[in-house]
Design a protein around this motif. Structure first.
Motif, PDB file in Angstrom:
ATOM      1  N   LYS A 258     -15.556  -2.065 -27.613  1.00 49.44           N
ATOM      2  CA  LYS A 258     -16.825  -1.471 -27.195  1.00 49.44           C
ATOM      3  C   LYS A 258     -16.621  -0.051 -26.669  1.00 49.44           C
ATOM      4  CE  LYS A 258     -19.085  -5.750 -25.529  1.00 49.44           C
ATOM      5  NZ  LYS A 258     -19.652  -6.391 -24.318  1.00 49.44           N
ATOM      6  N   ALA A 259     -17.556   0.813 -26.978  1.00 49.24           N
ATOM      7  CA  ALA A 259     -17.594   2.136 -26.355  1.00 49.24           C
ATOM      8  C   ALA A 259     -18.415   2.038 -25.074  1.00 49.24           C
ATOM      9  CB  ALA A 259     -18.205   3.146 -27.318  1.00 49.24           C
ATOM     10  N   ASN A 260     -18.434   3.112 -24.310  1.00 53.85           N
ATOM     11  CA  ASN A 260     -19.214   3.105 -23.076  1.00 53.85           C
ATOM     12  C   ASN A 260     -20.694   3.369 -23.357  1.00 53.85           C
ATOM     13  OD1 ASN A 260     -16.929   2.691 -21.512  1.00 53.85           O
ATOM     14  ND2 ASN A 260     -16.561   4.881 -21.217  1.00 53.85           N
ATOM     15  N   VAL A 261     -21.519   2.905 -22.446  1.00 58.18           N
ATOM     16  CA  VAL A 261     -22.940   3.244 -22.501  1.00 58.18           C
ATOM     17  C   VAL A 261     -23.065   4.762 -22.400  1.00 58.18           C
ATOM     18  CG1 VAL A 261     -25.156   3.034 -21.322  1.00 58.18           C
ATOM     19  CG2 VAL A 261     -23.627   1.057 -21.454  1.00 58.18           C
ATOM     20  N   ARG A 262     -23.922   5.342 -23.218  1.00 60.59           N
ATOM     21  CA  ARG A 262     -24.103   6.794 -23.224  1.00 60.59           C
ATOM     22  C   ARG A 262     -25.542   7.133 -23.581  1.00 60.59           C
ATOM     23  NH1 ARG A 262     -21.942   9.130 -29.025  1.00 60.59           N
ATOM     24  NH2 ARG A 262     -22.680   7.409 -30.325  1.00 60.59           N
ATOM     25  N   SER A 263     -25.925   8.367 -23.295  1.00 62.25           N
ATOM     26  CA  SER A 263     -27.235   8.836 -23.730  1.00 62.25           C
ATOM     27  C   SER A 263     -27.280   8.802 -25.248  1.00 62.25           C
ATOM     28  CB  SER A 263     -27.487  10.264 -23.246  1.00 62.25           C
ATOM     29  OG  SER A 263     -27.526  10.319 -21.848  1.00 62.25           O
ATOM     30  N   LEU A 264     -28.442   8.510 -25.781  1.00 61.77           N
ATOM     31  CA  LEU A 264     -28.587   8.474 -27.230  1.00 61.77           C
ATOM     32  C   LEU A 264     -28.204   9.843 -27.793  1.00 61.77           C
ATOM     33  CD1 LEU A 264     -29.535   6.234 -29.163  1.00 61.77           C
ATOM     34  CD2 LEU A 264     -31.783   7.318 -29.174  1.00 61.77           C
ATOM     35  N   PRO A 265     -27.274   9.899 -28.739  1.00 57.71           N
ATOM     36  CA  PRO A 265     -26.783  11.185 -29.240  1.00 57.71           C
ATOM     37  C   PRO A 265     -27.856  11.976 -29.974  1.00 57.71           C
ATOM     38  CG  PRO A 265     -25.968   9.387 -30.595  1.00 57.71           C
ATOM     39  CD  PRO A 265     -26.625   8.753 -29.405  1.00 57.71           C
ATOM     40  N   ALA A 266     -27.629  13.268 -30.071  1.00 54.94           N
ATOM     41  CA  ALA A 266     -28.608  14.168 -30.690  1.00 54.94           C
ATOM     42  C   ALA A 266     -28.859  13.827 -32.148  1.00 54.94           C
ATOM     43  CB  ALA A 266     -28.144  15.608 -30.558  1.00 54.94           C
ATOM     44  N   SER A 267     -27.926  13.118 -32.788  1.00 58.06           N
ATOM     45  CA  SER A 267     -28.098  12.763 -34.195  1.00 58.06           C
ATOM     46  C   SER A 267     -29.065  11.600 -34.388  1.00 58.06           C
ATOM     47  CB  SER A 267     -26.735  12.385 -34.801  1.00 58.06           C
ATOM     48  OG  SER A 267     -26.157  11.303 -34.073  1.00 58.06           O
ATOM     49  N   ALA A 268     -29.396  10.896 -33.324  1.00 53.59           N
ATOM     50  CA  ALA A 268     -30.292   9.743 -33.424  1.00 53.59           C
ATOM     51  C   ALA A 268     -31.718  10.204 -33.706  1.00 53.59           C
ATOM     52  CB  ALA A 268     -30.245   8.926 -32.140  1.00 53.59           C
ATOM     53  N   PRO A 269     -32.495   9.413 -34.432  1.00 52.37           N
ATOM     54  CA  PRO A 269     -33.822   9.856 -34.861  1.00 52.37           C
ATOM     55  C   PRO A 269     -34.846  10.047 -33.753  1.00 52.37           C
ATOM     56  CG  PRO A 269     -33.424   7.566 -35.479  1.00 52.37           C
ATOM     57  CD  PRO A 269     -32.120   8.114 -35.030  1.00 52.37           C
ATOM     58  N   LEU A 270     -34.665   9.443 -32.595  1.00 52.52           N
ATOM     59  CA  LEU A 270     -35.680   9.547 -31.548  1.00 52.52           C
ATOM     60  C   LEU A 270     -35.483  10.733 -30.611  1.00 52.52           C
ATOM     61  CD1 LEU A 270     -36.347   5.857 -30.457  1.00 52.52           C
ATOM     62  CD2 LEU A 270     -37.926   7.431 -31.558  1.00 52.52           C
ATOM     63  N   VAL A 271     -34.315  11.347 -30.651  1.00 53.00           N
ATOM     64  CA  VAL A 271     -34.061  12.463 -29.744  1.00 53.00           C
ATOM     65  C   VAL A 271     -34.800  13.690 -30.248  1.00 53.00           C
ATOM     66  CG1 VAL A 271     -32.307  13.985 -28.767  1.00 53.00           C
ATOM     67  CG2 VAL A 271     -31.853  11.553 -29.003  1.00 53.00           C
ATOM     68  N   THR A 272     -35.541  14.330 -29.358  1.00 51.96           N
ATOM     69  CA  THR A 272     -36.345  15.499 -29.728  1.00 51.96           C
ATOM     70  C   THR A 272     -35.786  16.741 -29.062  1.00 51.96           C
ATOM     71  OG1 THR A 272     -37.855  15.270 -27.864  1.00 51.96           O
ATOM     72  CG2 THR A 272     -38.362  14.011 -29.849  1.00 51.96           C
ATOM     73  N   SER A 273     -36.470  17.830 -29.244  1.00 53.59           N
ATOM     74  CA  SER A 273     -36.025  19.107 -28.669  1.00 53.59           C
ATOM     75  C   SER A 273     -36.088  19.103 -27.151  1.00 53.59           C
ATOM     76  CB  SER A 273     -36.886  20.247 -29.211  1.00 53.59           C
ATOM     77  OG  SER A 273     -38.251  20.035 -28.902  1.00 53.59           O
ATOM     78  N   THR A 274     -36.829  18.147 -26.581  1.00 58.89           N
ATOM     79  CA  THR A 274     -36.918  18.078 -25.126  1.00 58.89           C
ATOM     80  C   THR A 274     -35.701  17.402 -24.507  1.00 58.89           C
ATOM     81  OG1 THR A 274     -38.127  15.980 -25.239  1.00 58.89           O
ATOM     82  CG2 THR A 274     -39.430  17.994 -25.184  1.00 58.89           C
ATOM     83  N   GLY A 275     -34.821  16.853 -25.345  1.00 55.11           N
ATOM     84  CA  GLY A 275     -33.612  16.238 -24.824  1.00 55.11           C
ATOM     85  C   GLY A 275     -33.734  14.740 -24.692  1.00 55.11           C
ATOM     86  N   ASN A 276     -32.965  14.173 -23.744  1.00 54.19           N
ATOM     87  CA  ASN A 276     -32.845  12.725 -23.649  1.00 54.19           C
ATOM     88  C   ASN A 276     -34.079  12.051 -23.064  1.00 54.19           C
ATOM     89  OD1 ASN A 276     -31.405  10.238 -23.801  1.00 54.19           O
ATOM     90  ND2 ASN A 276     -31.112  10.353 -21.590  1.00 54.19           N
ATOM     91  N   THR A 277     -34.882  12.778 -22.291  1.00 53.56           N
ATOM     92  CA  THR A 277     -36.095  12.186 -21.744  1.00 53.56           C
ATOM     93  C   THR A 277     -37.129  12.118 -22.852  1.00 53.56           C
ATOM     94  OG1 THR A 277     -35.606  13.216 -19.625  1.00 53.56           O
ATOM     95  CG2 THR A 277     -37.793  12.312 -19.904  1.00 53.56           C
ATOM     96  N   SER A 278     -37.216  10.994 -23.500  1.00 54.77           N
ATOM     97  CA  SER A 278     -38.082  10.881 -24.669  1.00 54.77           C
ATOM     98  C   SER A 278     -39.434  10.312 -24.301  1.00 54.77           C
ATOM     99  CB  SER A 278     -37.431   9.987 -25.725  1.00 54.77           C
ATOM    100  OG  SER A 278     -38.310   9.754 -26.789  1.00 54.77           O
ATOM    101  N   GLU A 279     -40.450  10.811 -24.952  1.00 55.66           N
ATOM    102  CA  GLU A 279     -41.798  10.312 -24.727  1.00 55.66           C
ATOM    103  C   GLU A 279     -42.107   9.142 -25.647  1.00 55.66           C
ATOM    104  OE1 GLU A 279     -44.534  13.549 -24.880  1.00 55.66           O
ATOM    105  OE2 GLU A 279     -43.589  14.598 -23.208  1.00 55.66           O
ATOM    106  N   VAL A 280     -41.089   8.355 -25.947  1.00 52.71           N
ATOM    107  CA  VAL A 280     -41.287   7.178 -26.787  1.00 52.71           C
ATOM    108  C   VAL A 280     -42.018   6.078 -26.015  1.00 52.71           C
ATOM    109  CG1 VAL A 280     -39.058   6.132 -26.234  1.00 52.71           C
ATOM    110  CG2 VAL A 280     -40.143   5.627 -28.413  1.00 52.71           C
ATOM    111  N   ALA A 281     -41.874   6.083 -24.695  1.00 49.50           N
ATOM    112  CA  ALA A 281     -42.534   5.082 -23.843  1.00 49.50           C
ATOM    113  C   ALA A 281     -42.445   5.530 -22.393  1.00 49.50           C
ATOM    114  CB  ALA A 281     -41.891   3.712 -24.007  1.00 49.50           C
TER     115      ALA A 281
END
Length: 259
Positions: A227-250
């Motif tokens: 297992k890898a460590n828990v991490r912020s969703l990487p920039a390559s992931a589809p939900l990450v936007t230009s605003t960074g890790n704080t996503s307005e997904v919910a």
């Protein structure tokens, strides 16, 4: 309190001018008792005081994960949020608290892995209950179903106390390799106060549990071993936007119920 003091001073002044045998003296006594009962002398109602009793809050998960807002790799027709879970606990001051479930740099627990990958809450709930048994947490609560309307909402309740004033809120993104959304915040009005807030809300933060190496929502099962460590969703992931890790997904909205 000011009213009571004022009337009491008038009472003392008049008392010196009225004989105890006069009926008006007894009328004054009656007036004084009436003022006490109405104004609640001795109770400074305007002053905020800490609540010693647990308080019930309504937790509302509000989804904003739509194809128009997040079109990249969108799992149309099957997107949903896993059944959300909430844990009320003590402040995280270098101690072992439920924040460890989502803390970056930690290895995901078995329960967190199952929840992030397939939305199964059973083992995570058991792990969270251990914090309740040790006194670190007050309650583990969850909704009774997933949020299948990704632009809808659902509610459930969590109990909070003066000591257990921090809430950790988690939901999963389904389908996904091992991605989840979470936020932790205190319900205290201020860092140096004890009064609990009427309402607080926050958009979620997005995380990769580090247990599957998939790169898109519909990636096949690809366990990360070890297992890898828990991490912020990487920039390559589809939900990450230009605003960074704080996503307005919910977002989570926590509102005091018994006020």
């Amino acid at each position: 309190m000011f009213i009571c003091t004022y009337v009491f001073c008038i009472f003392l002044e008049l008392k010196t001018k009225i004989s105890y045998s006069e009926p008006s003296f007894f009328h004054l006594i009656g007036l004084w008792l009436l003022v006490i009962s109405i104004s609640g002398c001795g109770d400074d109602g305007d002053e905020a005081t800490p609540s010693t009793e647990p308080l019930v809050y309504t937790v509302r998960l509000v989804g904003e994960w739509t194809a128009s807002k997040f079109p990249t790799d969108y799992p149309d027709g099957i997107a949903m949020f896993s059944t959300p879970i909430a844990i009320s606990h003590i402040a995280d001051v270098g101690e072992n608290t439920p924040v460890n479930f989502i803390r970056e740099g930690n290895t995901a627990s078995d329960g967190m892995q199952e929840y992030a990958e397939i939305g199964n809450l059973f083992r995570l709930t058991q792990e969270a209950q251990g914090y309740v048994n040790s006194g670190v947490a007050l309650q583990v609560a969850m909704a009774d179903k997933p949020l299948t309307e990704v632009d809808g909402s659902l509610t459930f309740e969590i109990t909070v106390s003066e000591k257990h004033h921090v809430v950790t809120l988690i939901t999963g993104l389904q389908p996904s390799p091992d991605w989840f959304a979470s936020v932790t915040f205190s319900l205290r009005e201020s860092a140096d106060g004890f009064a609990l807030a009427q309402q607080k809300s926050s958009f979620v933060y997005l995380f990769d549990a580090g247990t599957d190496s998939g790169v898109s929502f519909l990636s096949g099962n690809n366990p990360t071993n070890p297992k890898a460590n828990v991490r912020s969703l990487p920039a390559s992931a589809p939900l990450v936007t230009s605003t960074g890790n704080t996503s307005e997904v919910a977002r989570f909205v926590v509102s005091r119920k018994n006020i």
